[in-house]
Scaffold this motif. Sequence first.
Motif, PDB file in Angstrom:
ATOM      1  N   ASP A   4       0.998  -0.772   0.243  1.00 12.91           N
ATOM      2  CA  ASP A   4      -0.006   0.256   0.449  1.00 12.91           C
ATOM      3  C   ASP A   4       1.275   1.246   0.004  1.00 12.91           C
ATOM      4  OD1 ASP A   4      -1.754   1.820   0.612  1.00 12.91           O
ATOM      5  OD2 ASP A   4      -3.265   0.552   1.570  1.00 12.91           O
ATOM      6  N   SER A  45      -0.935  -7.741  -4.424  1.00 12.05           N
ATOM      7  CA  SER A  45      -2.005  -6.242  -4.342  1.00 12.05           C
ATOM      8  C   SER A  45      -1.299  -5.152  -4.409  1.00 12.05           C
ATOM      9  CB  SER A  45      -3.904  -6.202  -2.986  1.00 12.05           C
ATOM     10  OG  SER A  45      -4.287  -7.698  -3.371  1.00 12.05           O
ATOM     11  N   GLN A  52      -1.468  -0.719  -4.420  1.00 10.86           N
ATOM     12  CA  GLN A  52      -2.653   0.070  -4.332  1.00 10.86           C
ATOM     13  C   GLN A  52      -1.731   1.167  -4.020  1.00 10.86           C
ATOM     14  OE1 GLN A  52      -5.168  -2.704  -1.628  1.00 10.86           O
ATOM     15  NE2 GLN A  52      -4.761  -1.688   0.006  1.00 10.86           N
ATOM     16  N   HIS A  53      -2.791   1.897  -4.344  1.00  9.25           N
ATOM     17  CA  HIS A  53      -2.836   3.154  -3.085  1.00  9.25           C
ATOM     18  C   HIS A  53      -1.964   4.266  -3.366  1.00  9.25           C
ATOM     19  CE1 HIS A  53      -6.286   2.457  -0.276  1.00  9.25           C
ATOM     20  NE2 HIS A  53      -6.687   2.262  -1.031  1.00  9.25           N
ATOM     21  N   GLY A 110       0.967   2.125  -9.930  1.00  9.25           N
ATOM     22  CA  GLY A 110       0.671   0.163  -8.875  1.00  9.25           C
ATOM     23  C   GLY A 110       2.115   0.361  -8.635  1.00  9.25           C
ATOM     24  N   ASN A 161      -5.331   2.930  -8.349  1.00  7.09           N
ATOM     25  CA  ASN A 161      -4.261   4.040  -8.054  1.00  7.09           C
ATOM     26  C   ASN A 161      -3.703   4.536  -9.360  1.00  7.09           C
ATOM     27  OD1 ASN A 161      -1.925   2.487  -6.196  1.00  7.09           O
ATOM     28  ND2 ASN A 161      -2.376   0.769  -7.893  1.00  7.09           N
ATOM     29  N   SER A 164      -8.528   2.721 -11.303  1.00  5.47           N
ATOM     30  CA  SER A 164      -7.436   3.834 -11.846  1.00  5.47           C
ATOM     31  C   SER A 164      -7.026   4.448 -12.458  1.00  5.47           C
ATOM     32  CB  SER A 164      -6.040   2.789 -11.820  1.00  5.47           C
ATOM     33  OG  SER A 164      -6.483   2.132 -10.544  1.00  5.47           O
TER      34      SER A 164
END
Length: 286
Positions: free
Chosen positions: A93, A114, A116-117, A127, A145, A167
């Motif tokens: 993250d 995963s 993300q963010h 990402g 993202n 995204s």
Amino acid sequence: MRQRFLLTLSLLTLLFCLLIIKLNQIEVKAPNDYPVHNLDTSLNYTTIQEAIDAPETLNGHTISVDSGIYFEHVYINKSISLVGENRSTTIIDGNDTGTVIAVYADFAMVRGFSIQHSGFFVGLPSGIEVGSSNCTIIDNIIVLNKGGISLLFGGNHTISNNTISSSYYGINIIYSENNRIFHNYFLNNTQHVYITGSINNWDDGYPSAGNYWGNYTDVDLKNGPYQNITGSDGIWDHPYVIDDNNKDNYPIVPEFPSFLVLPLFMIATLLAVIVYKKKHPESFGR
């Protein structure tokens, strides 16, 4: 038929809401003090970046990451394989700042996360950002993202079996050519592809097929390499055209209505996290 469809959709929506409530009650965290492992040296580390930066980590090594959530910005400058335990429960993250994973070494691989963010406002935080050649990005969930994946210069990458969703850009390609991009799911992105000065391969030939494009609907009445033989084959009959030089010749047909793909994907991801929690309660805290 309509009543049955509406009932199914209502039940899916209810299940999704219940899973969100359940998931909000738990916090994923690193399962132990040393959740990152160099499989070639048998050394263990507290963070992903620490494992990469370690002088004992050399080109060709594999870094294995236990399920958990890692608030990191990872910079890969060695030809390593970075492998998550489970792509639904091994989460990197970016905490809404910068690029989450930057790859600047040839022959690197990122698999099973995963991601993300990333940040959103300055430049094109992504990402995964790749600024090298001959890398493999496979079997990841890349979500929420600004840019899902950015390929900057270099080329000859393999991008496969990723879900890239929610995204601004699904994949951003700047002067990066001869990349093989297939068997990915592009869902709910503002723009699935942004491309400049690049020609790439967007499918794996017939009958292996190309990618699933969440905004594309065609007909599936034909089959064969030229889609000219009567009978459906799970591939849309016409290519998904990106620009004059880039097209997916064999875009994938969803097995159920396309607007259900993203909700069902999110439900499956939440279920995987909850099942993992039950099997490994020591990895989660309240």
